[in-house]
Design a protein around this motif. Sequence first.
Motif, PDB file in Angstrom:
ATOM      1  N   GLN A  69     -20.218   8.228 -25.461  1.00 52.68           N
ATOM      2  CA  GLN A  69     -19.772   9.622 -25.559  1.00 52.68           C
ATOM      3  C   GLN A  69     -18.249   9.689 -25.646  1.00 52.68           C
ATOM      4  O   GLN A  69     -17.702  10.486 -26.422  1.00 52.68           O
ATOM      5  CB  GLN A  69     -20.263  10.420 -24.357  1.00 52.68           C
ATOM      6  CG  GLN A  69     -19.901  11.901 -24.417  1.00 52.68           C
ATOM      7  CD  GLN A  69     -20.417  12.683 -23.218  1.00 52.68           C
ATOM      8  OE1 GLN A  69     -20.730  12.116 -22.178  1.00 52.68           O
ATOM      9  NE2 GLN A  69     -20.515  13.990 -23.357  1.00 52.68           N
ATOM     10  N   ARG A  72     -17.417   8.698 -29.168  1.00 49.37           N
ATOM     11  CA  ARG A  72     -17.847   9.727 -30.122  1.00 49.37           C
ATOM     12  C   ARG A  72     -16.907  10.930 -30.098  1.00 49.37           C
ATOM     13  O   ARG A  72     -16.551  11.472 -31.164  1.00 49.37           O
ATOM     14  CB  ARG A  72     -19.292  10.156 -29.794  1.00 49.37           C
ATOM     15  CG  ARG A  72     -19.819  11.299 -30.656  1.00 49.37           C
ATOM     16  CD  ARG A  72     -19.931  10.912 -32.103  1.00 49.37           C
ATOM     17  NE  ARG A  72     -20.330  12.029 -32.948  1.00 49.37           N
ATOM     18  CZ  ARG A  72     -19.484  12.870 -33.544  1.00 49.37           C
ATOM     19  NH1 ARG A  72     -18.163  12.727 -33.371  1.00 49.37           N
ATOM     20  NH2 ARG A  72     -19.923  13.844 -34.297  1.00 49.37           N
ATOM     21  N   THR A  77     -14.742  14.628 -35.093  1.00 47.20           N
ATOM     22  CA  THR A  77     -15.561  14.977 -36.252  1.00 47.20           C
ATOM     23  C   THR A  77     -16.850  15.629 -35.770  1.00 47.20           C
ATOM     24  O   THR A  77     -17.590  15.021 -34.995  1.00 47.20           O
ATOM     25  CB  THR A  77     -15.901  13.721 -37.083  1.00 47.20           C
ATOM     26  OG1 THR A  77     -14.679  13.059 -37.443  1.00 47.20           O
ATOM     27  CG2 THR A  77     -16.659  14.089 -38.350  1.00 47.20           C
ATOM     28  N   PRO A  78     -17.139  16.853 -36.198  1.00 43.69           N
ATOM     29  CA  PRO A  78     -18.342  17.545 -35.717  1.00 43.69           C
ATOM     30  C   PRO A  78     -19.618  16.972 -36.308  1.00 43.69           C
ATOM     31  O   PRO A  78     -19.592  16.280 -37.334  1.00 43.69           O
ATOM     32  CB  PRO A  78     -18.122  18.987 -36.189  1.00 43.69           C
ATOM     33  CG  PRO A  78     -17.257  18.855 -37.405  1.00 43.69           C
ATOM     34  CD  PRO A  78     -16.357  17.685 -37.137  1.00 43.69           C
ATOM     35  N   GLU A  79     -20.725  17.272 -35.669  1.00 45.88           N
ATOM     36  CA  GLU A  79     -22.026  16.856 -36.190  1.00 45.88           C
ATOM     37  C   GLU A  79     -22.334  17.596 -37.487  1.00 45.88           C
ATOM     38  O   GLU A  79     -22.076  18.797 -37.614  1.00 45.88           O
ATOM     39  CB  GLU A  79     -23.128  17.163 -35.171  1.00 45.88           C
ATOM     40  CG  GLU A  79     -23.013  16.391 -33.865  1.00 45.88           C
ATOM     41  CD  GLU A  79     -23.353  14.930 -34.015  1.00 45.88           C
ATOM     42  OE1 GLU A  79     -24.091  14.576 -34.975  1.00 45.88           O
ATOM     43  OE2 GLU A  79     -22.877  14.126 -33.185  1.00 45.88           O
ATOM     44  N   SER A  80     -22.876  16.877 -38.441  1.00 47.76           N
ATOM     45  CA  SER A  80     -23.265  17.499 -39.709  1.00 47.76           C
ATOM     46  C   SER A  80     -24.669  18.080 -39.611  1.00 47.76           C
ATOM     47  O   SER A  80     -25.525  17.558 -38.901  1.00 47.76           O
ATOM     48  CB  SER A  80     -23.211  16.465 -40.836  1.00 47.76           C
ATOM     49  OG  SER A  80     -21.872  16.096 -41.117  1.00 47.76           O
ATOM     50  N   THR A  81     -24.882  19.157 -40.339  1.00 50.04           N
ATOM     51  CA  THR A  81     -26.175  19.852 -40.295  1.00 50.04           C
ATOM     52  C   THR A  81     -26.846  19.930 -41.665  1.00 50.04           C
ATOM     53  O   THR A  81     -28.039  20.210 -41.744  1.00 50.04           O
ATOM     54  CB  THR A  81     -26.000  21.280 -39.753  1.00 50.04           C
ATOM     55  OG1 THR A  81     -25.071  21.998 -40.581  1.00 50.04           O
ATOM     56  CG2 THR A  81     -25.466  21.250 -38.321  1.00 50.04           C
ATOM     57  N   THR A 107     -21.564  14.170 -45.215  1.00 53.41           N
ATOM     58  CA  THR A 107     -21.270  15.133 -44.147  1.00 53.41           C
ATOM     59  C   THR A 107     -21.400  16.529 -44.734  1.00 53.41           C
ATOM     60  O   THR A 107     -21.660  16.692 -45.927  1.00 53.41           O
ATOM     61  CB  THR A 107     -19.845  14.951 -43.570  1.00 53.41           C
ATOM     62  OG1 THR A 107     -18.880  15.237 -44.602  1.00 53.41           O
ATOM     63  CG2 THR A 107     -19.625  13.542 -43.038  1.00 53.41           C
ATOM     64  N   TYR A 221     -17.753   8.290 -38.501  1.00 57.66           N
ATOM     65  CA  TYR A 221     -18.887   9.206 -38.505  1.00 57.66           C
ATOM     66  C   TYR A 221     -19.692   9.074 -39.797  1.00 57.66           C
ATOM     67  O   TYR A 221     -20.929   9.141 -39.783  1.00 57.66           O
ATOM     68  CB  TYR A 221     -18.425  10.651 -38.317  1.00 57.66           C
ATOM     69  CG  TYR A 221     -19.591  11.603 -38.211  1.00 57.66           C
ATOM     70  CD1 TYR A 221     -20.471  11.531 -37.127  1.00 57.66           C
ATOM     71  CD2 TYR A 221     -19.845  12.548 -39.202  1.00 57.66           C
ATOM     72  CE1 TYR A 221     -21.568  12.378 -37.034  1.00 57.66           C
ATOM     73  CE2 TYR A 221     -20.935  13.404 -39.117  1.00 57.66           C
ATOM     74  CZ  TYR A 221     -21.796  13.306 -38.034  1.00 57.66           C
ATOM     75  OH  TYR A 221     -22.889  14.138 -37.951  1.00 57.66           O
ATOM     76  N   ARG A 225     -23.661   8.345 -40.292  1.00 59.45           N
ATOM     77  CA  ARG A 225     -24.547   9.132 -41.154  1.00 59.45           C
ATOM     78  C   ARG A 225     -25.256   8.258 -42.191  1.00 59.45           C
ATOM     79  O   ARG A 225     -26.384   8.554 -42.609  1.00 59.45           O
ATOM     80  CB  ARG A 225     -23.736  10.218 -41.855  1.00 59.45           C
ATOM     81  CG  ARG A 225     -23.331  11.370 -40.952  1.00 59.45           C
ATOM     82  CD  ARG A 225     -24.417  12.413 -40.863  1.00 59.45           C
ATOM     83  NE  ARG A 225     -24.535  13.166 -42.117  1.00 59.45           N
ATOM     84  CZ  ARG A 225     -25.460  14.089 -42.351  1.00 59.45           C
ATOM     85  NH1 ARG A 225     -26.359  14.366 -41.423  1.00 59.45           N
ATOM     86  NH2 ARG A 225     -25.494  14.736 -43.503  1.00 59.45           N
ATOM     87  N   ASP A 228     -28.206   7.032 -40.484  1.00 58.63           N
ATOM     88  CA  ASP A 228     -29.168   8.136 -40.376  1.00 58.63           C
ATOM     89  C   ASP A 228     -29.900   8.359 -41.700  1.00 58.63           C
ATOM     90  O   ASP A 228     -31.110   8.627 -41.713  1.00 58.63           O
ATOM     91  CB  ASP A 228     -28.459   9.427 -39.966  1.00 58.63           C
ATOM     92  CG  ASP A 228     -27.902   9.382 -38.555  1.00 58.63           C
ATOM     93  OD1 ASP A 228     -28.319   8.506 -37.771  1.00 58.63           O
ATOM     94  OD2 ASP A 228     -27.036  10.228 -38.242  1.00 58.63           O
ATOM     95  N   SER A 260     -24.063   4.109 -32.784  1.00 63.32           N
ATOM     96  CA  SER A 260     -25.419   4.483 -33.210  1.00 63.32           C
ATOM     97  C   SER A 260     -26.475   3.618 -32.532  1.00 63.32           C
ATOM     98  O   SER A 260     -26.491   2.391 -32.711  1.00 63.32           O
ATOM     99  CB  SER A 260     -25.559   4.353 -34.730  1.00 63.32           C
ATOM    100  OG  SER A 260     -26.897   4.615 -35.125  1.00 63.32           O
TER     101      SER A 260
END
Length: 383
Positions: A69, A72, A77-81, A107, A221, A225, A228, A260
């Motif tokens: 954490q 991170r 950098t914010p989480e992508s949606t 992203t 980040y 991704r 992911d 990750s």
Amino acid sequence: MKASHHWALALGLLGASVACAQDSWQTQGVVEGNLPASWQALKTQMRYPDSWLSGQYSDFSAWQSHSRQLLRQALLTPESTRPFSPQTLSEEDRGSYTAQKLALNITDDNRIAALMLTPKSPGPHPAIVLLHDHGSKFDIGKEKMIRPWQDPAKLASAQAWADKFFSGRFVGDELAKRGYVVIAIDSTGWGDRGPMVYEQQQALASNYFNLGRSLAGEVAYEDMRTVDFLAGLPGIDKTRIGVLGFSMGGYRAWQLAALSEKVAATAVISWFGTWNGLMQPGNNVLRGQSAFYMLHPGVSARLDIPDIASIAAPKPMLIYSGGQDKLFPPQAVEEAFNKVHKVWASQQAQDKLVTRSWPDLGHVFYQQQQDEVFPWLDKWLKP
């Protein structure tokens, strides 16, 4: 005592203090080229309080969660949606596997190109994220790892790079022949995400900070991704995703393994050491510029390089270094090796950690190294 005597005494004391101060104040703020005058004092303050080896933690899982954490949050950098929404741009048949150039939303802010190789054999397949190096060579990025097509200039540039560092082989293609799905993207500045020259890097990094973000954070980040993306593809076993990187890609590899939990095994080639060993006059990390791709402000006061890599324990990790690598002094590498071995040993997982310095090799990933790394990946990623 008369006022004149008071003034004389005060002036005398002031004169003495000025003479003394001339011997003690800082008259040079920058030393050894790029280091602050206080650099040695600052290094003594880098005690890594969040290290597992600090003795401050007893629950390894809790330490992992805390340290992951911390790292991170440092990415800024914010989480992508947005969904990845991949689109095939071009493809090429390569016998036992297929090469594709894809476009995807890596992203919410960046839709980029990626190269991916997919075996024709029945799945589900193990997969590997390949992370390209820096090398101050920006015309190619992902093409350093996977052989490009439809662009003779890029192919010639990529082949020359492979000849110099990889014994003429494209690492991604070699892995695809072994049954892996392989993917590589460009970090900002390389390949399709240029143009970039060496002298621009610090300005680019400062502009990320001005925008409330981080260049190094975005690189990290986007690597997360990429994992992911693979994990969500049909035909891939999401429990068998590995990571391999060379040079700056090696840094990105152990960093990605720390960030990750989806990474099952990690191979790090030619980027490892301790901050104590690397923060020495003349070392490459002191030059700035390329360092900004790997710089998360404040983290190095709390976690050393091997501390971050150790967040991935007890999962399998292989770390190779060259004994003739001028970028990573042997003592710094050995200190870092000793630290990670202590962490994996604390989790009864010494069999899952391999470290080796190749005494006759420099900053390379030659075939003799590949011939050991690829079977090691098979051991952990193939059923």
